[in-house]
Design an enzyme around this catalytic site. Structure first.
Site, PDB file in Angstrom:
ATOM      1  N   CYS A 132       9.315  86.182  15.382  1.00  0.00           N
ATOM      2  CA  CYS A 132      10.524  86.842  15.899  1.00  0.00           C
ATOM      3  C   CYS A 132      11.340  85.843  16.716  1.00  0.00           C
ATOM      4  O   CYS A 132      11.828  84.854  16.169  1.00  0.00           O
ATOM      5  CB  CYS A 132      10.061  88.074  16.676  1.00  0.00           C
ATOM      6  SG  CYS A 132      11.239  88.926  17.689  1.00  0.00           S
ATOM      7  N   ASP A 179      13.439  94.619   6.875  1.00  0.00           N
ATOM      8  CA  ASP A 179      13.617  94.202   8.263  1.00  0.00           C
ATOM      9  C   ASP A 179      14.982  94.659   8.754  1.00  0.00           C
ATOM     10  O   ASP A 179      16.010  94.231   8.232  1.00  0.00           O
ATOM     11  CB  ASP A 179      13.505  92.679   8.352  1.00  0.00           C
ATOM     12  CG  ASP A 179      13.363  92.178   9.780  1.00  0.00           C
ATOM     13  OD1 ASP A 179      14.000  92.763  10.667  1.00  0.00           O
ATOM     14  OD2 ASP A 179      12.633  91.191   9.993  1.00  0.00           O
ATOM     15  N   HIS A 212       9.971  94.443  10.234  1.00  0.00           N
ATOM     16  CA  HIS A 212       9.914  93.400  11.250  1.00  0.00           C
ATOM     17  C   HIS A 212       8.647  93.555  12.096  1.00  0.00           C
ATOM     18  O   HIS A 212       8.316  94.647  12.539  1.00  0.00           O
ATOM     19  CB  HIS A 212      11.148  93.514  12.157  1.00  0.00           C
ATOM     20  CG  HIS A 212      11.362  92.320  13.027  1.00  0.00           C
ATOM     21  ND1 HIS A 212      12.011  91.199  12.582  1.00  0.00           N
ATOM     22  CD2 HIS A 212      11.016  92.062  14.305  1.00  0.00           C
ATOM     23  CE1 HIS A 212      12.062  90.305  13.552  1.00  0.00           C
ATOM     24  NE2 HIS A 212      11.459  90.802  14.615  1.00  0.00           N
TER      25      HIS A 212
END
Length: 245
Positions: A132, A179, A212
Site C-alpha cells: 500500500c 481494488d 486492496h
C-alpha cells in the site's frame, strides 16, 4: 470483516493477532522491528509498512515469513514517530494526514537502515518489499537506489504523470483486480510505460477478484475462495526475492 462492497482506501481487512518472532531496535533516528534469519546468508529485506504503521501485526507477520526464507528482515517506522492512520479515522481528513507522510520522502530513513543492515547485520545483498503506502515507497526506492537488488511493490498507488519506468533493478508489482484505490487503467498505464521504457526485469501481476490489502490483510481462514490467491501472491513475492537478491 471489512465491508468488501464499499472498501475504504487501504481498507483494514483483518488485523491479525500475532506477537512476532523479532525484536524492536533503535536505528539512528528510526525505531524498527528486526527478525534475524535462521540461516545467515548475508541477505536482508526492508519491509515497508502500510498506512497503519510499523507495529501492525500483519506487516510483522509478513516480515517474519520472509525471514523464515533466509533473510534478515527489518520493518522501520517510516512515519518516524508520527501517528499511523487509525481504522476508525475520518477518511475525509485522510488527504491532509497523508501530506506529512510522503512515501517518496524517505531517503534519510532508507540511508540509516541501509547503514544498519550493512554494518550491524553484515548484509551484502538487500531487497525491499512494501504494502500500500509502502508499495509507493518501493517504487520510489527502486528508481533511486541501485543497491537494492530486487523490489516487490504490493498494491502501491501508481500516479500516471510521473516517471514510473526508470527502475534500477528487477521489480515485481502485485495488484488486485477489484481494488477501489487503484483503478485498472493505472495498472495498464504502468504496464505500457514499463514495456516501452524499462531496461531491467519487471513483472506486473493482477489477481482476479481480489481487493486492496489481500496479500497481508486478509485472513486465510476467513474466505476459502481467497486463500489460493493469497498463497500465490506470497509465493510470487518470495520467488522474486529468491531469484534476484
Amino acid at each position: 470483516m471489512a465491508n468488501e462492497a464499499h472498501p475504504c482506501p487501504c481498507d483494514i481487512g483483518h488485523k491479525i493477532e500475532y506477537g512476532g518472532m523479532g525484536h524492536e531496535v533503535q536505528v539512528e533516528h528510526v525505531k524498527a522491528y528486526v527478525t534475524r534469519s535462521p540461516v545467515d546468508a548475508g541477505k536482508a529485506v526492508i519491509v515497508i509498512q502500510d498506512i497503519f504503521g510499523w507495529q501492525l501485526p500483519n506487516t510483522r507477520y509478513m516480515a517474519d515469513m520472509i525471514a523464515g526464507n533466509g533473510y534478515t528482515t527489518i520493518v522501520p517506522d517510516f512515519f518516524v514517530g508520527q501517528e499511523p492512520w487509525h481504522p476508525s479515522g475520518d477518511w475525509s481528513t485522510f488527504p491532509e494526514w497523508l501530506k506529512t507522510r510522503n512515501a517518496r520522502k524517505i531517503d534519510r530513513e532508507i540511508d540509516a537502515i541501509l547503514r544498519y543492515l550493512k554494518q550491524q547485520c553484515h548484509a551484502q545483498k538487500i531487497g525491499v518489499v512494501g504494502f500500500c503506502w509502502g508499495g509507493v515507497a518501493v517504487h520510489h526506492v527502486m528508481m533511486k537506489y541501485p543497491e537494492f537488488r530486487a523490489g516487490v511493490s504490493v498494491y502501491g498507488i501508481v500516479k500516471d504523470s510521473e516517471d514510473v519506468y526508470s527502475l534500477k533493478n528487477p521489480t515485481l508489482f502485485i495488484f488486485a483486480e477489484n481494488d477501489a484505490v487503484i483503478p485498472l487503467e493505472q495498472v495498464s498505464s504502468l504496464t505500457q510505460k514499463l514495456k516501452e521504457h524499462c531496461k531491467v526485469e519487471y513483472q506486473i501481476k493482477t489477481f482476479s477478484g481480489q481487493t486492496h490489502g489481500f496479500v497481508h490483510r486478509k485472513r486465510e481462514d476467513c474466505s476459502p475462495e481467497d486463500k489460493p490467491y493469497i498463497d500465490e501472491a506470497r509465493r510470487n513475492l518470495l520467488e522474486w526475492l529468491n531469484k534476484y537478491v
